[in-house]
Design an enzyme around this catalytic site. Structure first.
Site: not given
Ligand code: SPD
Length: 432
Positions: A55, A63, A68
């Site tokens: 992850s 941003s 994952h």
């Protein structure tokens, strides 16, 4: 439809399972995905789960990119979120698709549709910069975009408007011109600051005049034949062309894109390319010096980038041996020497290298304020092919007259000597 952000949700299928379980490969791919799309990476954090799965998130000025992975299913869930219109998240998507060797399905959503939400609708957002705030229209500058020049542990950031005026990648490097809020237009190479309109004269005057004035003091005549390696923005040749006694300055720049970008967007820096005394060669400066005729140049200036990419060869013994050969007796070499605080190892290694090629007594270190380079403290190394000392033997009056009549803004006769005075910790680093 107007929206605050673009959000791409991607299902990457049939991926390479080994890649999906390799935390380093995934982090690299995600950071590169941000960079190829033109995003400014602020931070990244990635974690490997036992026995399988990774992850992670890359935070960008615009941003974030998040992932994952389930290697046992050869599947990765990815979301790419960008605000503003400077970064296209689909460019990141393409990069990741290749990196994971994946097939995919993807969905783009507009986030924060301005049909639904209104600025200043609820909480009163206080302007942090009164000049940029109009109570009726809101912020004049509403993009908070930053450029960051960094290594793993230190950085210098400059806010820019979000406008990228020039952006080209070529076989050598990535060349960009950004429009900063407080430093004017800025040239960057491979995400490192090269110069800004507001403070470029610190660097360009200091890489030029101490060497040119030292040559004149040592030889009783102005430098006539000067060689500049690099310096594609034109700031150094602009300074050299201020010398009336100059006959020729040869500049060897490897990347024509740098010259083109600066002629187009930084004309006050790139102002000397049309001067008749300038001979611009687009080519490899390292090769040029290796093939140069011995005893040719009065002054050699190495105005290169940091030691990565094409500038790496500008930090070697072989290169400086060739420079020494190409210099006339009593000639002066100056090279940008990196920072004692930001690149301390390179700073020390270059000084040592020059002391080996010349002799310790012939090598002198200068410091100056480089306000837009990380740490703000930058160095220049001067090497003299002769016994002249750039402080003890310096003819101050001539330098004073020159700096006043030419309207210099950083260099003057007092600063000449002051630049060679080193803080104790720097003396210790250099064993001087
Ligand atoms: N980290 C920046 C070092 C840059 C040296 N060269 C700048 C080019 C300006 N002419």
């Amino acid at each position: 439809m107007k929206a605050l952000g673009r959000h791409i949700l991607v299902e990457f299928l049939n991926c390479n399972a080994d890649v999906l379980n390799d935390v380093t490969a995934i982090e690299n791919a995600m950071v590169e995905a941000a960079q190829v799309a033109g995003a400014t990476v602020i931070n990244s954090t990635f974690h490997h789960f036992s026995p399988y799965g990774v992850s992670g998130v890359v935070v960008i000025q615009e941003s974030h990119l998040a992932i994952h992975t389930w290697p046992e299913y050869r599947y990765a869930a990815v979301d790419l979120f960008t605000c503003g219109d400077t970064v296209d998240p689909w460019v990141s998507f393409e990069h990741l698709k290749k990196a994971f060797e994946a097939s995919y399905s993807a969905l783009e959503m507009n986030r924060g549709s301005t049909h639904i939400i209104k600025k200043d609708g609820g909480i009163q957002v206080k302007p942090n910069d009164a000049e940029n705030y109009d109570p009726k229209k809101g912020y004049k500058i509403n993009r908070n975009v930053w450029f960051t020049d960094k290594d793993d542990n230190q950085a210098l950031s400059l806010r820019y408007t979000g406008d990228v005026l020039f952006d080209e990648r070529n076989e050598f490097q990535r060349v960009r011109v950004l429009d900063t809020i407080s430093y004017g237009k800025m040239l960057t190479i491979d995400d490192m600051v090269m110069c800004t309109e507001r403070d470029e004269y610190h660097y360009h005057e200091m890489i030029s005049h101490p060497a040119m004035q030292s040559f004149e003091s040592a030889n009783g005549r102005p430098a006539k034949n000067v060689l500049v390696i690099g310096g594609g923005d034109g700031g150094t040749i602009r300074e050299i062309c201020k010398y009336d006694g100059l006959e020729k300055v040869t500049m060897v720049e490897i990347d024509e894109a740098v010259v083109r970008a600066c002629k187009q967007h930084l004309p006050t820096i790139a102002s000397a390319f049309d001067n008749k005394k300038v001979d611009l060669i687009i080519g490899d400066g390292i090769k040029f010096v290796a093939e140069a005729t011995a005893n040719t140049y009065d002054v050699i200036i190495v105005d290169g980038s940091d030691p990565a990419g094409p500038a790496e060869g500008l930090f070697t013994e072989e290169f400086y041996n060739n420079c020494k050969k190409a210099l006339k007796d009593n000639g002066v070499l100056v090279t940008q020497g990196e920072s004692p605080m930001f690149h301390s190892e390179t700073f020390v290694a270059l000084n040592k290298c020059l002391k080996g090629v010349f002799s310790p007594a012939q090598v002198h270190t200068m410091l100056f304020h480089a306000t837009t380079y990380p740490s703000g403290m930058w160095s220049l190394q001067m090497a003299i092919k002769g016994q002249y000392h750039p402080v003890k033997d310096f003819k101050k009056d001539a330098a004073g007259t020159f700096s006043t009549t030419k309207g210099l803004r950083y260099y003057n006769e007092d600063l000449h000597s002051a630049a060679f005075a080193l803080p104790t910790f720097v003396q210790k680093m250099l064993n001087t």
